[in-house]
Design an enzyme around this catalytic site. Structure first.
Site, short mmCIF file in Angstrom:
data_model
loop_
_atom_site.label_atom_id
_atom_site.label_comp_id
_atom_site.label_asym_id
_atom_site.label_seq_id
_atom_site.Cartn_x
_atom_site.Cartn_y
_atom_site.Cartn_z
N TYR A 192 109.01 -64.38 10.49
CA TYR A 192 110.09 -63.66 10.71
C TYR A 192 109.78 -62.29 9.95
O TYR A 192 110.61 -61.47 10.02
CB TYR A 192 111.37 -64.36 10.13
CG TYR A 192 111.62 -65.53 10.82
CD1 TYR A 192 112.17 -65.50 12.15
CD2 TYR A 192 111.77 -66.90 10.17
CE1 TYR A 192 112.63 -66.81 12.81
CE2 TYR A 192 111.90 -67.95 10.69
CZ TYR A 192 112.46 -68.01 12.03
OH TYR A 192 112.81 -69.06 12.57
N HIS A 210 102.04 -67.40 12.90
CA HIS A 210 103.12 -68.05 13.83
C HIS A 210 104.13 -67.08 13.82
O HIS A 210 104.61 -66.28 12.88
CB HIS A 210 103.50 -69.51 13.41
CG HIS A 210 104.11 -69.61 12.06
ND1 HIS A 210 105.57 -69.83 11.72
CD2 HIS A 210 103.50 -69.64 10.74
CE1 HIS A 210 105.59 -69.78 10.30
NE2 HIS A 210 104.48 -69.81 9.94
N TYR A 223 119.31 -67.65 16.42
CA TYR A 223 119.79 -67.81 15.06
C TYR A 223 119.35 -66.82 13.90
O TYR A 223 119.91 -66.57 13.09
CB TYR A 223 120.00 -69.20 14.76
CG TYR A 223 118.72 -69.53 13.71
CD1 TYR A 223 117.42 -69.96 14.24
CD2 TYR A 223 119.09 -69.71 12.40
CE1 TYR A 223 116.61 -70.41 13.17
CE2 TYR A 223 117.97 -69.99 11.50
CZ TYR A 223 116.80 -70.37 12.11
OH TYR A 223 115.70 -70.85 11.15
N ARG A 224 118.10 -66.43 14.28
CA ARG A 224 117.28 -65.72 13.23
C ARG A 224 115.95 -65.18 14.11
O ARG A 224 115.59 -65.72 15.03
CB ARG A 224 116.69 -66.72 12.21
CG ARG A 224 116.05 -66.32 11.04
CD ARG A 224 115.92 -67.60 10.11
NE ARG A 224 115.25 -67.12 9.11
CZ ARG A 224 114.82 -67.84 8.17
NH1 ARG A 224 114.83 -69.45 8.59
NH2 ARG A 224 114.20 -67.70 7.04
N ASP A 273 110.81 -76.78 5.36
CA ASP A 273 109.74 -77.52 5.67
C ASP A 273 108.69 -77.29 4.50
O ASP A 273 107.75 -78.21 4.40
CB ASP A 273 109.20 -77.06 7.23
CG ASP A 273 110.23 -77.31 8.40
OD1 ASP A 273 109.89 -78.58 8.53
OD2 ASP A 273 110.74 -76.35 8.91
#
Ligand code: ADP
Length: 600
Positions: free
Chosen positions: A147, A447, A528-529, A208
């Site tokens: 993000y 990622h 959502y993000r 995670d």
């Protein structure tokens, strides 16, 4: 090249650094580090775009301003960002840039990094930023990978790294099952402290990978996997430095002498906490959090399902079980490709051709693993003493077995390094790092996620999976979907793993994401993000009634942050002096911040 020596160095421990690894994970961290650097070919980025200066400020003025700040914070706590950019890895991550950059490494970079040691020092930084109209960008731990990591949205912002010096656990209440923490407390640190104090009856909820900030994750609305997995919903009470420098405490924290700040989130009057999550309206310096009582036992379970098109039936089975809390945690329904990648081997171990890995290669490799071949895997956990667990597990078993070919995997057949056991620890509130493994699927693996939300319905799951798959096929990307099922909704998280040293693969990942966001919005799904570079696009999809919600956010922004210094552009919210002056990053604007010449 310098990265090889870096690979040989050891991993910082929690006892040495707030961002370090707890002793019980050290060996695992060493292994993870070795495999990251095994496929690392990307050298440290030698800087081509120096100096980095906050927009609208002349270099000498900026240097004088930094000197002024050094007087408040101490010389060691103000650093310029002018050295080569070292990507490091999860446990030794940079605060100078996004180590998983999806655009040019030097695009989303701060001009300087500062380390306040108290709420008062955060106030000093904010007042300084207002005096000089310098954008600032707070991070807690800076491990927001996928993000944007530690990077600011506006190039040349000053990153406020809160975690380095503000990392105290201020309180753990064994009676109320709550805690009060500063930004630099990781899940590792909170877990270790609870164990050190001998509070066997308290659990934490972990995401995670456990190196993130408990506070940072909650304000960015991250999730974990126990029944307390909705982190934002489990917080109670914030202390916030506003963009003009005042400090507030929310909820019961506003009442002097209270002993309910961490037990009753609302207080009296408007519930203000919401505007400090996924926003740029304040810097959170303390947060209260509910801790879960030890449920008195737990048991992980795992089911596999053979076919891709079992998905809708399975989701229809999951919904009523989840809403009625027979399925008790934010469980995961994972696709086999990601599960295979979680074994930690690169894709080249299974397939050396170009393009998408063929389904036959995936299934052949899966058949050779202890779990065996399948397409979807459900990881869940039942909590409580044995008779309670048994009651729920027997219902789940009968329901899941309605899908032809469903298999319950007997955990006693699985070796200790199997993914199942990592999921088991995480769902029992024990932080881990095994989840890092699938990033090694590609060399220089990085990622970035596509994360739409939908109801728990088969038709929605099918539609979202199909649109993601179509775009992955188009851009030649292996698909890693996982459905994380909340109480009445599910997040589909599709992680794109890309080679960050290969500009063409980076571009494919970004283009694929931009297409999926638009495709999803056309069906009425929203994220959502999201990553920093996608925030304008995602915010733009929440545009009901001529963008009424963004207009409201902008009103708040202008009232709370008249100089527009705090995290401009975060979540698509631009302060007045930046607005409509070309700062948005969209498909049309390309990979660079376009804005300039905007200052009155
Ligand atoms: P983590 O290390 O837990 O993944 P980060 O520190 O990277 O979390 O935080 C995620 C994002 O949330 C940051 O990029 C930042 O925009 C925002 N954020 C983090 N901490 C704060 C804070 N204390 N106050 C305001 N915003 C924050």
């Amino acid at each position: 090249m310098s990265f090889s020596t870096e690979a040989e160095s050891d991993v910082p421990l929690l006892s040495e650094a707030h961002s370090g690894i707890p002793g019980f994970l050290l060996e695992k961290a060493r292994e993870a580090k070795a495999s990251v650097f095994e496929t690392r070919t990307k050298p440290h980025s030698s800087r081509k775009r120096l100096p980095v200066i906050p927009p609208g400020v002349e270099e000498p003025v900026f240097l004088d301003a930094l000197e002024e700040l050094r007087k408040h914070l101490g010389a060691d706590n103000v650093e310029r960002n002018d050295k080569p950019l070292k990507d490091g890895w999860y446990m030794e991550h940079p605060n100078t840039h996004d180590m998983m950059a999806i655009v040019d490494d030097e695009e989303l970079v701060p001009s300087a990094i500062v380390y306040p040691g108290s709420t008062e020092e955060v106030q000093q930084v904010v007042l300084w930023a207002n005096r000089h109209k310098i954008p600032i960008f707070p991070i807690s731990m800076g491990r927001n990978f996928g993000y944007g990591g530690a990077a600011p949205r506006v190039r040349g912002s000053v990153v406020i790294d809160l975690g380095k010096r503000m990392n105290k656990i201020l309180d753990i209440s064994p009676e109320d099952c709550t805690c009060l923490i500063e930004p630099g407390v990781s899940y590792f640190a909170l877990y270790n402290e609870i164990k050190a104090r001998g509070y066997e009856h308290l659990w934490i909820d972990v995401p995670d990978v456990g190196g993130g900030s408990v506070l940072g994750n909650a304000v960015d609305r991250g999730v974990g996997y126990t029944p307390y997995g909705d982190h934002w919903a489990c917080h109670s009470g914030l202390e916030v430095v506003l963009p003009t420098g005042e400090v507030i405490r929310t909820g019961m924290g506003a009442l002097p002498g209270n002993n309910t700040w961490q037990t009753f989130p609302y207080g009296f009057g408007p519930y203000s906490d919401g505007i400090f999550s996924q926003s740029n309206f304040g810097i959170v310096t303390k947060m209260g959090m509910a801790l879960m009582p030890n449920p008195g036992g737990y048991e992980s379970f795992m089911y596999t399902f053979p076919n891709e098109d079992d998905l809708p039936d399975l989701i229809e089975i999951i919904r009523p079980l989840r809403i009625s809390n027979i399925l008790e945690n934010v469980a995961q329904l994972r696709h086999i490709t990601q599960t295979l990648a979680s074994r930690g081997k690169p894709r080249s171990a299974y397939y050396t051709g170009s393009g998408i890995i063929p389904e036959e290669a995936i299934h052949a490799a899966a058949a050779a693993t202890p779990v065996g071949d399948c397409t979807w895997i459900y990881y869940g956990m039942a909590y409580g003493p044995p008779h309670i667990r048994q009651y729920k597990l027997s219902i789940i078993d009968a329901e899941f077995k309605r899908v032809a070919g469903a298999r319950r995997i007997d955990p006693s057949t699985l070796p200790p390094d199997e993914d199942f056991w990592a999921r088991d620890r995480v769902a029992a509130g024990v932080p881990d790092i095994q989840e890092l493994r699938w990033v090694n699927w590609m060399p220089n693996g990085a990622h970035i996620a596509f994360s739409p939300v939908s109801p728990i319905r088969g038709a929605d799951a099918t539609r979202l999976f199909a649109l993601a798959k179509r775009r992955h096929d188009e851009f030649g990307i292996d698909i890693f979907p996982v459905f994380c099922v909340g109480l009445r909704e599910m997040h589909l998280i599709v992680e794109i793993v890309f080679d960050r040293a290969d500009p063409a693969r980076r571009r494919a990942a970004l283009d694929c994401l931009r297409c999926m966001i638009d495709d999803a919005a056309a069906y009425g799904y929203g994220e959502y993000r999201t990553h920093l570079v996608l925030m304008d696009q995602v915010a733009g999809t929440y545009n009901w009634n001529d963008g009424a919600l963004m207009k409201f956010n902008e009103k708040l922004k202008d009232a709370l942050d008249p100089n527009g210094i705090l995290a401009p552009g975060r979540c698509g919210i631009w302060p007045k002096r930046y607005r409509n002056r070309g700062w948005e990053m969209t498909k049309a604007s390309g990979d660079y911040m376009q804005g300039d010449a905007f200052f009155e």
